[in-house]
Motif scaffolding. Structure first.
Motif, PDB file in Angstrom:
ATOM      1  N   GLY A 153       0.821  -1.214   0.000  1.00 26.04           N
ATOM      2  CA  GLY A 153       0.000   0.000   0.000  1.00 26.04           C
ATOM      3  C   GLY A 153       0.852   1.259   0.000  1.00 26.04           C
ATOM      4  O   GLY A 153       0.543   2.228  -0.701  1.00 26.04           O
ATOM      5  N   LEU A 154       1.925   1.242   0.774  1.00 24.60           N
ATOM      6  CA  LEU A 154       2.841   2.387   0.750  1.00 24.60           C
ATOM      7  C   LEU A 154       3.482   2.526  -0.628  1.00 24.60           C
ATOM      8  O   LEU A 154       3.642   3.634  -1.136  1.00 24.60           O
ATOM      9  CB  LEU A 154       3.929   2.233   1.812  1.00 24.60           C
ATOM     10  N   ALA A 155       3.842   1.399  -1.217  1.00 27.90           N
ATOM     11  CA  ALA A 155       4.461   1.424  -2.552  1.00 27.90           C
ATOM     12  C   ALA A 155       3.527   2.077  -3.568  1.00 27.90           C
ATOM     13  O   ALA A 155       3.973   2.843  -4.422  1.00 27.90           O
ATOM     14  CB  ALA A 155       4.833   0.007  -2.986  1.00 27.90           C
ATOM     15  N   GLU A 156       2.233   1.788  -3.459  1.00 27.80           N
ATOM     16  CA  GLU A 156       1.263   2.410  -4.359  1.00 27.80           C
ATOM     17  C   GLU A 156       1.249   3.924  -4.157  1.00 27.80           C
ATOM     18  O   GLU A 156       1.185   4.693  -5.114  1.00 27.80           O
ATOM     19  CB  GLU A 156      -0.133   1.831  -4.139  1.00 27.80           C
ATOM     20  N   MET A 157       1.328   4.344  -2.892  1.00 29.32           N
ATOM     21  CA  MET A 157       1.323   5.770  -2.587  1.00 29.32           C
ATOM     22  C   MET A 157       2.586   6.442  -3.129  1.00 29.32           C
ATOM     23  O   MET A 157       2.547   7.597  -3.560  1.00 29.32           O
ATOM     24  CB  MET A 157       1.220   5.984  -1.077  1.00 29.32           C
TER      25      MET A 157
ATOM     26  N   LEU B 274       3.957   6.010  -5.840  1.00 22.95           N
ATOM     27  CA  LEU B 274       3.726   6.361  -7.244  1.00 22.95           C
ATOM     28  C   LEU B 274       2.554   7.328  -7.400  1.00 22.95           C
ATOM     29  O   LEU B 274       2.608   8.249  -8.208  1.00 22.95           O
ATOM     30  CB  LEU B 274       3.446   5.106  -8.078  1.00 22.95           C
ATOM     31  N   ALA B 275       1.489   7.113  -6.644  1.00 24.81           N
ATOM     32  CA  ALA B 275       0.260   7.892  -6.828  1.00 24.81           C
ATOM     33  C   ALA B 275       0.372   9.312  -6.288  1.00 24.81           C
ATOM     34  O   ALA B 275      -0.196  10.241  -6.870  1.00 24.81           O
ATOM     35  CB  ALA B 275      -0.910   7.174  -6.156  1.00 24.81           C
ATOM     36  N   ASP B 276       1.088   9.491  -5.189  1.00 21.47           N
ATOM     37  CA  ASP B 276       1.232  10.814  -4.589  1.00 21.47           C
ATOM     38  C   ASP B 276       2.463  11.478  -5.213  1.00 21.47           C
ATOM     39  O   ASP B 276       3.587  11.004  -5.037  1.00 21.47           O
ATOM     40  CB  ASP B 276       1.394  10.685  -3.072  1.00 21.47           C
ATOM     41  N   GLN B 277       2.244  12.550  -5.933  1.00 17.60           N
ATOM     42  CA  GLN B 277       3.335  13.190  -6.673  1.00 17.60           C
ATOM     43  C   GLN B 277       4.457  13.689  -5.768  1.00 17.60           C
ATOM     44  O   GLN B 277       5.604  13.783  -6.194  1.00 17.60           O
ATOM     45  CB  GLN B 277       2.791  14.336  -7.538  1.00 17.60           C
ATOM     46  N   ARG B 278       4.153  13.989  -4.522  1.00 16.38           N
ATOM     47  CA  ARG B 278       5.203  14.436  -3.601  1.00 16.38           C
ATOM     48  C   ARG B 278       6.177  13.300  -3.320  1.00 16.38           C
ATOM     49  O   ARG B 278       7.390  13.501  -3.336  1.00 16.38           O
ATOM     50  CB  ARG B 278       4.583  14.950  -2.299  1.00 16.38           C
ATOM     51  N   PHE B 279       5.646  12.105  -3.051  1.00 17.23           N
ATOM     52  CA  PHE B 279       6.514  10.952  -2.798  1.00 17.23           C
ATOM     53  C   PHE B 279       7.262  10.553  -4.072  1.00 17.23           C
ATOM     54  O   PHE B 279       8.448  10.255  -4.045  1.00 17.23           O
ATOM     55  CB  PHE B 279       5.704   9.760  -2.266  1.00 17.23           C
ATOM     56  N   LYS B 280       6.533  10.547  -5.183  1.00 18.74           N
ATOM     57  CA  LYS B 280       7.153  10.182  -6.456  1.00 18.74           C
ATOM     58  C   LYS B 280       8.317  11.106  -6.757  1.00 18.74           C
ATOM     59  O   LYS B 280       9.409  10.658  -7.127  1.00 18.74           O
ATOM     60  CB  LYS B 280       6.118  10.216  -7.577  1.00 18.74           C
ATOM     61  N   ALA B 281       8.114  12.398  -6.577  1.00 21.93           N
ATOM     62  CA  ALA B 281       9.174  13.377  -6.842  1.00 21.93           C
ATOM     63  C   ALA B 281      10.362  13.171  -5.904  1.00 21.93           C
ATOM     64  O   ALA B 281      11.516  13.311  -6.316  1.00 21.93           O
ATOM     65  CB  ALA B 281       8.623  14.791  -6.706  1.00 21.93           C
ATOM     66  N   HIS B 282      10.090  12.818  -4.650  1.00 20.67           N
ATOM     67  CA  HIS B 282      11.160  12.582  -3.674  1.00 20.67           C
ATOM     68  C   HIS B 282      12.109  11.492  -4.186  1.00 20.67           C
ATOM     69  O   HIS B 282      13.330  11.663  -4.159  1.00 20.67           O
ATOM     70  CB  HIS B 282      10.544  12.185  -2.329  1.00 20.67           C
ATOM     71  N   TYR B 283      11.550  10.399  -4.664  1.00 21.26           N
ATOM     72  CA  TYR B 283      12.382   9.313  -5.190  1.00 21.26           C
ATOM     73  C   TYR B 283      12.986   9.669  -6.546  1.00 21.26           C
ATOM     74  O   TYR B 283      14.164   9.413  -6.796  1.00 21.26           O
ATOM     75  CB  TYR B 283      11.575   8.018  -5.294  1.00 21.26           C
TER      76      TYR B 283
END
Length: 147
Positions: free
Chosen positions: A104-108, A110-119
């Protein structure tokens, strides 16, 4: 050299407002056992604990970036080991996190642009790699439970 250049403290200093995340987390998950357990645990953390947490998170991000930029597959042993280390870190410091819940965190991520941008700021395309490594690790955990 690419990993070293990407792994500056700017990746962490430019994260969105922590208070904003805290408010959002409480609104979304405040009634869950995990949120309540995380609040219980973190209420006792001091400045040194938070510094250790931040250092461990930087180290995890660097490890994922090194594995990703090496060309390893997300289901490689080293990628799954990094995913397991990240899962255990959350499990130890914040709340119980099963491999299935980690999906579920892994999905977030990708789905949450803030987390995606962090990585992806650490290494372009890394958010999807981390997502896939977490899922591969959860698949491995499931198959070992089934056998």
């Amino acid at each position: 050299r690419g990993v070293e250049a990407a792994m500056t403290t700017e990746n962490f200093d430019n994260l969105p407002d922590v208070d904003e995340y805290a408010r959002e987390a409480q609104e979304r998950w405040g009634n869950t056992h995990e949120y309540q357990e995380s609040s219980r645990r973190t209420s006792g953390y001091d400045k040194d604990d938070w510094a250790r947490i931040a250092a461990a998170q930087r180290q995890q991000l660097g490890r994922f970036a090194a594995i990703f930029t090496s060309g390893a597959a997300p289901d490689s042993e080293e990628a799954m080991a990094a995913a397991e280390e990240a899962r255990r870190f959350i499990d130890e410091w914040f709340y119980p996190l099963s491999p299935e819940m980690h999906r579920g965190l892994a999905e977030m991520y990708l789905a949450d642009q803030r987390f995606k941008a962090h990585y992806d700021e650490a290494a372009p395309g890394m958010a999807e790699f981390v997502h896939d490594a977490i899922n591969a690790n959860a698949d491995r955990a499931r198959s070992s439970e089934d056998s």
